[in-house]
Design a protein around this motif. Structure first.
Motif, PDB file in Angstrom:
ATOM      1  N   ALA A   7     -21.256 -18.658  90.234  1.00  0.00           N
ATOM      2  CA  ALA A   7     -22.257 -19.234  91.134  1.00  0.00           C
ATOM      3  C   ALA A   7     -21.838 -20.610  91.629  1.00  0.00           C
ATOM      4  O   ALA A   7     -22.279 -21.057  92.698  1.00  0.00           O
ATOM      5  N   HIS A   8     -20.989 -21.274  90.852  1.00  0.00           N
ATOM      6  CA  HIS A   8     -20.447 -22.574  91.256  1.00  0.00           C
ATOM      7  C   HIS A   8     -19.053 -22.443  91.876  1.00  0.00           C
ATOM      8  O   HIS A   8     -18.327 -23.424  91.983  1.00  0.00           O
ATOM      9  N   LYS A   9     -18.716 -21.181  92.265  1.00  0.00           N
ATOM     10  CA  LYS A   9     -17.441 -20.883  92.919  1.00  0.00           C
ATOM     11  C   LYS A   9     -16.233 -21.265  92.054  1.00  0.00           C
ATOM     12  O   LYS A   9     -15.239 -21.807  92.529  1.00  0.00           O
ATOM     13  N   LYS A  10     -16.360 -20.961  90.755  1.00  0.00           N
ATOM     14  CA  LYS A  10     -15.275 -21.239  89.822  1.00  0.00           C
ATOM     15  C   LYS A  10     -14.998 -20.002  88.979  1.00  0.00           C
ATOM     16  O   LYS A  10     -15.910 -19.218  88.690  1.00  0.00           O
ATOM     17  N   ALA A  11     -13.757 -19.826  88.582  1.00  0.00           N
ATOM     18  CA  ALA A  11     -13.368 -18.757  87.665  1.00  0.00           C
ATOM     19  C   ALA A  11     -13.312 -19.319  86.251  1.00  0.00           C
ATOM     20  O   ALA A  11     -13.028 -20.503  86.054  1.00  0.00           O
ATOM     21  N   VAL A  12     -13.574 -18.476  85.257  1.00  0.00           N
ATOM     22  CA  VAL A  12     -13.478 -18.958  83.881  1.00  0.00           C
ATOM     23  C   VAL A  12     -12.040 -19.303  83.528  1.00  0.00           C
ATOM     24  O   VAL A  12     -11.785 -20.242  82.766  1.00  0.00           O
ATOM     25  N   ASN A  13     -11.098 -18.562  84.083  1.00  0.00           N
ATOM     26  CA  ASN A  13      -9.674 -18.846  83.851  1.00  0.00           C
ATOM     27  C   ASN A  13      -9.325 -20.197  84.464  1.00  0.00           C
ATOM     28  O   ASN A  13      -9.404 -20.383  85.673  1.00  0.00           O
ATOM     29  N   GLY A  14      -8.998 -21.132  83.616  1.00  0.00           N
ATOM     30  CA  GLY A  14      -8.650 -22.471  84.073  1.00  0.00           C
ATOM     31  C   GLY A  14      -9.804 -23.454  84.040  1.00  0.00           C
ATOM     32  O   GLY A  14      -9.589 -24.664  84.193  1.00  0.00           O
ATOM     33  N   THR A  47     -21.857 -16.737  81.155  1.00  0.00           N
ATOM     34  CA  THR A  47     -21.050 -17.899  81.540  1.00  0.00           C
ATOM     35  C   THR A  47     -20.185 -17.573  82.756  1.00  0.00           C
ATOM     36  O   THR A  47     -20.023 -18.412  83.659  1.00  0.00           O
ATOM     37  N   LEU A  48     -19.619 -16.364  82.781  1.00  0.00           N
ATOM     38  CA  LEU A  48     -18.824 -15.934  83.936  1.00  0.00           C
ATOM     39  C   LEU A  48     -19.675 -15.988  85.208  1.00  0.00           C
ATOM     40  O   LEU A  48     -19.218 -16.465  86.264  1.00  0.00           O
ATOM     41  N   ARG A  49     -20.908 -15.496  85.118  1.00  0.00           N
ATOM     42  CA  ARG A  49     -21.789 -15.482  86.280  1.00  0.00           C
ATOM     43  C   ARG A  49     -22.174 -16.905  86.683  1.00  0.00           C
ATOM     44  O   ARG A  49     -22.259 -17.225  87.887  1.00  0.00           O
ATOM     45  N   ALA A  50     -22.416 -17.751  85.695  1.00  0.00           N
ATOM     46  CA  ALA A  50     -22.784 -19.133  85.992  1.00  0.00           C
ATOM     47  C   ALA A  50     -21.647 -19.866  86.699  1.00  0.00           C
ATOM     48  O   ALA A  50     -21.867 -20.570  87.698  1.00  0.00           O
ATOM     49  N   LEU A  51     -20.433 -19.696  86.198  1.00  0.00           N
ATOM     50  CA  LEU A  51     -19.287 -20.330  86.842  1.00  0.00           C
ATOM     51  C   LEU A  51     -19.064 -19.767  88.233  1.00  0.00           C
ATOM     52  O   LEU A  51     -18.742 -20.496  89.184  1.00  0.00           O
ATOM     53  N   LYS A  77     -32.620 -28.806  87.058  1.00  0.00           N
ATOM     54  CA  LYS A  77     -32.568 -29.563  88.319  1.00  0.00           C
ATOM     55  C   LYS A  77     -32.572 -28.633  89.533  1.00  0.00           C
ATOM     56  O   LYS A  77     -32.486 -29.115  90.658  1.00  0.00           O
ATOM     57  N   GLY A  78     -32.652 -27.318  89.280  1.00  0.00           N
ATOM     58  CA  GLY A  78     -32.679 -26.402  90.404  1.00  0.00           C
ATOM     59  C   GLY A  78     -31.871 -25.147  90.128  1.00  0.00           C
ATOM     60  O   GLY A  78     -31.371 -24.931  89.014  1.00  0.00           O
ATOM     61  N   PRO A  79     -31.712 -24.276  91.139  1.00  0.00           N
ATOM     62  CA  PRO A  79     -30.978 -23.011  90.967  1.00  0.00           C
ATOM     63  C   PRO A  79     -29.545 -23.229  90.471  1.00  0.00           C
ATOM     64  O   PRO A  79     -28.887 -24.200  90.855  1.00  0.00           O
ATOM     65  N   ASP A  80     -29.094 -22.341  89.614  1.00  0.00           N
ATOM     66  CA  ASP A  80     -27.716 -22.320  89.109  1.00  0.00           C
ATOM     67  C   ASP A  80     -27.383 -23.501  88.203  1.00  0.00           C
ATOM     68  O   ASP A  80     -26.224 -23.711  87.855  1.00  0.00           O
ATOM     69  N   HIS A  81     -28.396 -24.294  87.819  1.00  0.00           N
ATOM     70  CA  HIS A  81     -28.133 -25.405  86.912  1.00  0.00           C
ATOM     71  C   HIS A  81     -28.152 -24.935  85.453  1.00  0.00           C
ATOM     72  O   HIS A  81     -27.207 -25.168  84.695  1.00  0.00           O
ATOM     73  N   ILE A  82     -29.223 -24.243  85.074  1.00  0.00           N
ATOM     74  CA  ILE A  82     -29.378 -23.785  83.688  1.00  0.00           C
ATOM     75  C   ILE A  82     -29.524 -22.264  83.680  1.00  0.00           C
ATOM     76  O   ILE A  82     -30.374 -21.713  84.362  1.00  0.00           O
ATOM     77  N   TRP A  83     -28.687 -21.629  82.888  1.00  0.00           N
ATOM     78  CA  TRP A  83     -28.684 -20.172  82.760  1.00  0.00           C
ATOM     79  C   TRP A  83     -29.067 -19.796  81.331  1.00  0.00           C
ATOM     80  O   TRP A  83     -28.438 -20.258  80.373  1.00  0.00           O
TER      81      TRP A  83
END
Length: 441
Positions: A319-326, A313-317, A433-439
């Protein structure tokens, strides 16, 4: 005395008492009732007794029809008054056997129940433990308590047997009556009596030499599953690094008609048996100076899987330029398996805890569990409610983790509504739907 009791069973005048009316005890009550035997249920939970008396379901997959039939039957009763135990000819114990904080057997529920049964025990009664436990429990713990509290002697004044429950909640193919029953007794007469009782309602009885052997049978069944689930969980992690879809591998391997049995990886172990029972054997083996290395290794792998899910989940977030914190994270599926409302030992709780510790804003969705009821281990989540399944609600989350793949969830909608999905169950196969959508996790 034995012949009189066997005749009583044959004539269906033998009253079956069931202590503990949960996921094991309630189906057992229904099974004996269906075959014409009188049943009397015991539980300390007054709400369960009220539900049985009023025909209200409290275990979703068992349904309302069953509860209404029990409520309307003269052959069925339920009570919190344990001084009525002498009314039962057989007393079946279906109480929890969890682990304590040190991952060792917590036998307090069995012990308390046996103290109560012993205080009300009468001659001729049959006492059967159905709870999963370590080999030796019946002879070393149950019988001494019953004898000391009653002043009676097992094998002479009353009978004792062990027959492990094999419930699979929500399984449409195997209800209680269709699952063969392993039976071990304290002496030949106890085995005969217990087998005769179960023969009235169960498709097959499987007598074994003694109670210790019967206890070992159930432990072995669950050790087998725990070790093999650990194996595919480890393969999942390894193949993920290699860029190989473990689910595709397992599907193909399962086409071999011999020498392979398919197990499915997931976010960890859940349910009332597999995460717990193997450690009962590990604990007991120490008494004999034996190591259970496979069991302990399997336990390490399976208990590590929620953290693996969080790492993905950390890696997935990221990839979307988001941190798990917050970030706002939705976890789908609180039940430990699909299409039931059973959340005992569910790995989802560990995932929720880890996400919260990482600073995420966490919610869950489960169509079978609208609100988290009190549990022994996760009191801090009591009262938390499932979100509504709407597009606006789901789109509001930065990531979605599929922990349990209920069949009544619209995964096509989920694919459209969420841009970041961490899938632990291969539920989203074909919806990407493409890269970084489903992990996969």
């Amino acid at each position: 005395m034995l012949q009189e009791l066997l005749q009583k069973i044959e004539q269906k005048e033998y009253t079956v008492g069931i202590v503990g009316l949960g996921y094991v005890g309630l189906p057992l009550m229904w099974t004996f009732h269906q075959e014409g035997l009188p049943v009397l249920g015991f539980d300390i939970d007054e709400e369960k007794i009220s539900c049985i008396e009023e025909g209200r379901p409290y275990i979703k997959h068992l349904g309302e029809d069953m509860m209404q039939k029990l409520a309307g039957s003269e052959r069925c009763g339920a009570t919190t008054k344990f001084d009525r135990l002498p009314e039962a000819d057989a007393v079946l114990l279906c109480v929890p056997t969890p682990l304590d904080e040190h991952r060792e057997p917590d036998m307090q529920y069995v012990e308390r129940t046996c103290f109560t049964v012993g205080e009300n025990l009468r001659k001729g009664q049959l006492v059967i433990l159905e709870s999963t436990t370590y080999p030796g429990t019946t002879e070393e713990l149950i019988i001494p308590i019953l004898e000391s509290k009653s002043g009676l002697t097992a094998g002479e004044d009353f009978y004792v047997a062990y027959s492990p429950e094999r419930e699979d909640p929500g399984n449409p193919d195997f209800n209680t009556s269709k699952i063969p029953k392993v039976v071990g007794g304290h002496g030949e007469e106890a085995i005969k009596l217990a087998c005769a009782l179960y023969d009235t309602a169960i498709v097959q009885t499987v007598p074994v030499s003694d109670t210790k052997t019967a206890e070992a049978v159930k432990i072995t069944e669950n050790v087998f599953r725990a070790v093999n689930i650990a194996l595919v969980n480890e393969l999942k992690v390894v193949y993920q690094q290699m860029g190989i879809d473990v689910h595709e591998v397992l599907e193909a391997a399962d086409t071999k008609p011999f020498g392979f049995m398919k197990f499915v990886p997931g976010p960890g172990l859940g349910g009332h048996c597999i995460p717990i029972d193997p450690f009962y054997l590990t604990w007991k083996a120490r008494e004999y100076e034996q190591n259970t290395r496979f069991i302990e290794l399997a336990g390490e792998i399976n208990t590590s899987m929620p953290q693996y899910v969080i790492n993905r989940t950390l890696r997935a977030l990221n990839a979307h330029k988001k941190a798990v914190n917050g970030s706002r994270v939705l976890v789908i599926g609180l039940a430990y398996k699909p299409d039931v409302d059973d959340m005992r030992e569910s790995p989802t709780f560990k995932i929720l805890d880890l996400l919260k510790n990482y600073g995420a804003d966490v919610s869950y969705y489960d169509p079978h569990i609208p609100e988290i009821k009190p549990t022994r281990e996760h009191a801090e989540w009591t009262g938390t409610k499932s979100i509504a399944w709407t597009e606006s609600a789901v789109r509001d989350f930065d990531a979605v983790i599929i922990s349990t793949d209920h069949s009544d969830i619209d995964y096509r909608e989920l694919a459209e509504w969420s841009e970041c999905i961490v899938d632990t169950r291969d539920a989203m196969n074909g919806y990407s739907k493409g890269p970084d959508h489903i992990w996969q996790a």
